[in-house]
Design an enzyme around this catalytic site. Structure first.
Site, PDB file in Angstrom:
ATOM      1  CG  HIS A   1      41.186  28.816 -27.468  1.00  0.00           C
ATOM      2  ND1 HIS A   1      39.923  28.413 -27.095  1.00  0.00           N
ATOM      3  CD2 HIS A   1      41.915  27.701 -27.588  1.00  0.00           C
ATOM      4  CE1 HIS A   1      39.915  27.095 -26.996  1.00  0.00           C
ATOM      5  NE2 HIS A   1      41.112  26.639 -27.274  1.00  0.00           N
TER       6      HIS A   1
ATOM      7  CG  ASP B   1      48.373  24.274 -30.736  1.00  0.00           C
ATOM      8  OD1 ASP B   1      47.945  25.025 -29.848  1.00  0.00           O
ATOM      9  OD2 ASP B   1      49.301  23.472 -30.568  1.00  0.00           O
TER      10      ASP B   1
HETATM   11  P1  IMP Z   1      49.921  19.528 -20.284  1.00  0.00           P
HETATM   12  O1  IMP Z   1      48.518  19.630 -20.771  1.00  0.00           O
HETATM   13  O2  IMP Z   1      50.533  20.869 -19.952  1.00  0.00           O
HETATM   14  O3  IMP Z   1      50.088  18.534 -19.178  1.00  0.00           O
HETATM   15  O4  IMP Z   1      50.819  18.970 -21.498  1.00  0.00           O
HETATM   16  C1  IMP Z   1      50.677  17.640 -21.977  1.00  0.00           C
HETATM   17  C2  IMP Z   1      50.879  17.596 -23.483  1.00  0.00           C
HETATM   18  O5  IMP Z   1      49.787  18.208 -24.135  1.00  0.00           O
HETATM   19  C3  IMP Z   1      52.127  18.333 -23.972  1.00  0.00           C
HETATM   20  O6  IMP Z   1      52.644  17.652 -25.096  1.00  0.00           O
HETATM   21  C4  IMP Z   1      51.569  19.694 -24.399  1.00  0.00           C
HETATM   22  O7  IMP Z   1      52.394  20.327 -25.360  1.00  0.00           O
HETATM   23  C5  IMP Z   1      50.242  19.275 -24.978  1.00  0.00           C
HETATM   24  N1  IMP Z   1      49.226  20.327 -24.927  1.00  0.00           N
HETATM   25  C6  IMP Z   1      48.465  20.687 -23.878  1.00  0.00           C
HETATM   26  N2  IMP Z   1      47.608  21.650 -24.224  1.00  0.00           N
HETATM   27  C7  IMP Z   1      47.796  21.899 -25.529  1.00  0.00           C
HETATM   28  C8  IMP Z   1      47.187  22.791 -26.467  1.00  0.00           C
HETATM   29  O8  IMP Z   1      46.251  23.527 -26.171  1.00  0.00           O
HETATM   30  N3  IMP Z   1      47.692  22.757 -27.726  1.00  0.00           N
HETATM   31  C9  IMP Z   1      48.691  21.910 -28.097  1.00  0.00           C
HETATM   32  N4  IMP Z   1      49.272  21.059 -27.265  1.00  0.00           N
HETATM   33  C10 IMP Z   1      48.842  21.052 -25.982  1.00  0.00           C
END
Ligand code: IMP
Length: 451
Positions: free
Chosen positions: A59, A31
């Site tokens: 995005h 982010d």
């Molecule tokens: P997952 O990628 O859904 O397995 O989530 C794993 C961790 O990465 C969690 O803490 C999510 O909140 C974080 N996360 C995954 N993608 C993003 C993103 O694009 N922005 C911020 N946090 C992310």
């Protein structure tokens, strides 16, 4: 105090911009405002490529006053005539992709530039069910106090981890090309459902019903067929003919499965390391390596964050910065800028330039703190500690810089920034050892200071 050696990337700043590829990725926990940076640089490139992650990313791009939120499709799709490529390293949820395509088409966007790797792995309904199931189970563990080392990861529940796990397990994984091969698809999905069905509660039974999954996947495959290609040869062919390629990293370096705050990470390599594996383009072809960082820190989900704030400053930053997740809508955790973490992320990516975003959000604060070291077990260090257990013990050591009261959304040149804002930027560049190429002072394209 341990001092960071050879950590800076300044010599790399001279790397040739004549090389055909540019990389844009996050230096924090996601982010960081990569969407806007990609949007600004897309004009100079012929293909915009996603190489990691899946629909967990979000995005946001504002074009001609219209806001687009894209999760899977590279934002280059918003430019006519550019290729928007989903590389083999992405885990692709076909139904989410088709929905994004339909939404874009309904808003008059030409989506014919989209090309999908036949080798990207497919996120199936059972991956999302498994993601949710695992998260529920981990949260129970934490609630009962039975587990002292496990906690809910706070995933986006988009099935990312389970899809990558199946990729590595191999036997029952489905790739985009398999959506177009009924025999392979049926065999793999039946095996996957059989293996995973024991997890299925009544509410998720449909996600594990092999025939239903095959039918949905087949329908999605039929629609995706014209977009499916070998994206590795496509990209190499483009670069050989003088075209320029922009790699758009999803998530952020501190969420890297190898180099991030494990286990509170995502399941891929969001930085430069992911490009070669996720597209087949070697990193030697990437001349410009742009790390995007916010002027403060945010994090979504669980995991240590040494500079996290819970006070009025956090509230102010969250509201001014609209710090709510694009994918999940969750309020983001907010804290002071952690330069120890950013310098580590810049180092492991060979960063040649910084993109500093959301500087305008900090105006009105009387002082600005930046974390320049950690105190761990009584010892001071300026090395990042990616292991979550160790990082949880790290107390930030701050340097306090003066704040600035002026609104800076209209500033176009570095020289016109208030002195304190300029000093803040200088401090970041000096500490990280990488020059800032772009500074963003608002969501619109025009609210950007170019170096
Ligand atoms: P997952 O990628 O859904 O397995 O989530 C794993 C961790 O990465 C969690 O803490 C999510 O909140 C974080 N996360 C995954 N993608 C993003 C993103 O694009 N922005 C911020 N946090 C992310």
């Amino acid at each position: 105090m341990t001092t960071q050696t050879a950590a800076t990337s300044r010599p790399l700043a001279a790397a040739s911009r004549a090389l055909p590829a540019t990389s844009i990725f996050g230096l924090q926990w996601g982010d960081e405002g990569k969407g806007k940076a990609v949007d600004l640089l897309a004009r100079e490139h012929d293909a915009i490529v996603r190489y990691n992650g899946g629909a967990n990313a979000g995005h946001s791009v504002v074009v001609a006053g219209t806001r687009y939120s894209l999760h899977l499709i590279p934002s280059g799709i918003l430019y006519a005539g550019k290729k928007a490529v989903i590389g083999n390293g992405v885990v692709l949820d076909p139904e989410t992709l088709l929905k994004e395509l339909d939404d874009l088409a309904a808003r008059g966007v030409d989506t014919s530039g989209l090309v999908v790797s036949s080798r990207a792995h497919v996120v199936m309904p059972y991956h999302k069910a498994e993601d949710a199931f695992r998260e529920e189970r981990l949260s129970q563990e934490a609630k009962t106090g039975a587990g002292t080392t496990v906690a809910q990861l706070g995933t986006t529940r988009r099935g990312i981890g389970p899809a990558y796990a199946d990729k590595v397990q191999r036997g029952s994984a489905v790739r985009v090309g398999d959506l177009l091969r009924q025999d392979v698809l049926k065999e793999r999905v039946r095996l996957a459902c059989e293996l995973k069905r024991s997890m299925a509660g009544a509410a998720t039974a449909e996600a594990f019903d092999a025939d239903a999954v095959i039918a949905r996947a087949t329908a999605a495959g039929e629609r995706l067929k014209p977009m499916v290609a070998d994206t590795t040869y496509l990209l190499h062919g483009m670069m050989r003919s003088g075209k320029r390629v922009l790699f758009e990293g999803a998530n952020g370096t501190l969420l890297d499965v190898d180099h991030g705050t494990y286990p509170f990470v995502t399941s891929s390599n969001p930085g430069v390391a992911g490009i070669a594996a996720g597209t087949g383009v070697p990193t030697q072809m990437v001349g410009r390596v742009l790390g995007v960082m916010k002027a403060y820190s945010t994090r979504v989900g669980t995991g240590p964050m040494p500079t996290e704030l819970h006070d009025a400053t956090a509230h102010r930053i969250r509201e001014r910065g609209r710090e709510y997740g694009t994918t999940t809508g969750r309020p983001r955790r907010v804290g002071w800028l952690d330069l120890v973490a950013v310098r580590y992320a810049a180092m492991i990516n060979g960063t040649t330039g910084l993109v500093v975003t959301l500087l305008d959000v900090l105006s009105g604060l009387s002082e600005l703190k930046v974390c320049v070291a950690y105190r761990v077990n009584g010892e001071e260090t300026d090395h990042f500690v990616p292991d979550s257990m160790d990082l949880a013990k790290a107390e930030p050591v701050y340097k306090t810089l003066p704040g600035f009261a002026e609104e800076i959304g209209g500033v176009k040149n570095l020289g016109d920034l208030p002195g304190a804002a300029r000093k803040y930027l200088d401090f970041i560049e000096e500490f990280v050892g990488v020059p800032a190429e772009l500074v963003s002072v608002g969501p619109d394209r025009e609210q950007t200071i170019f170096r």
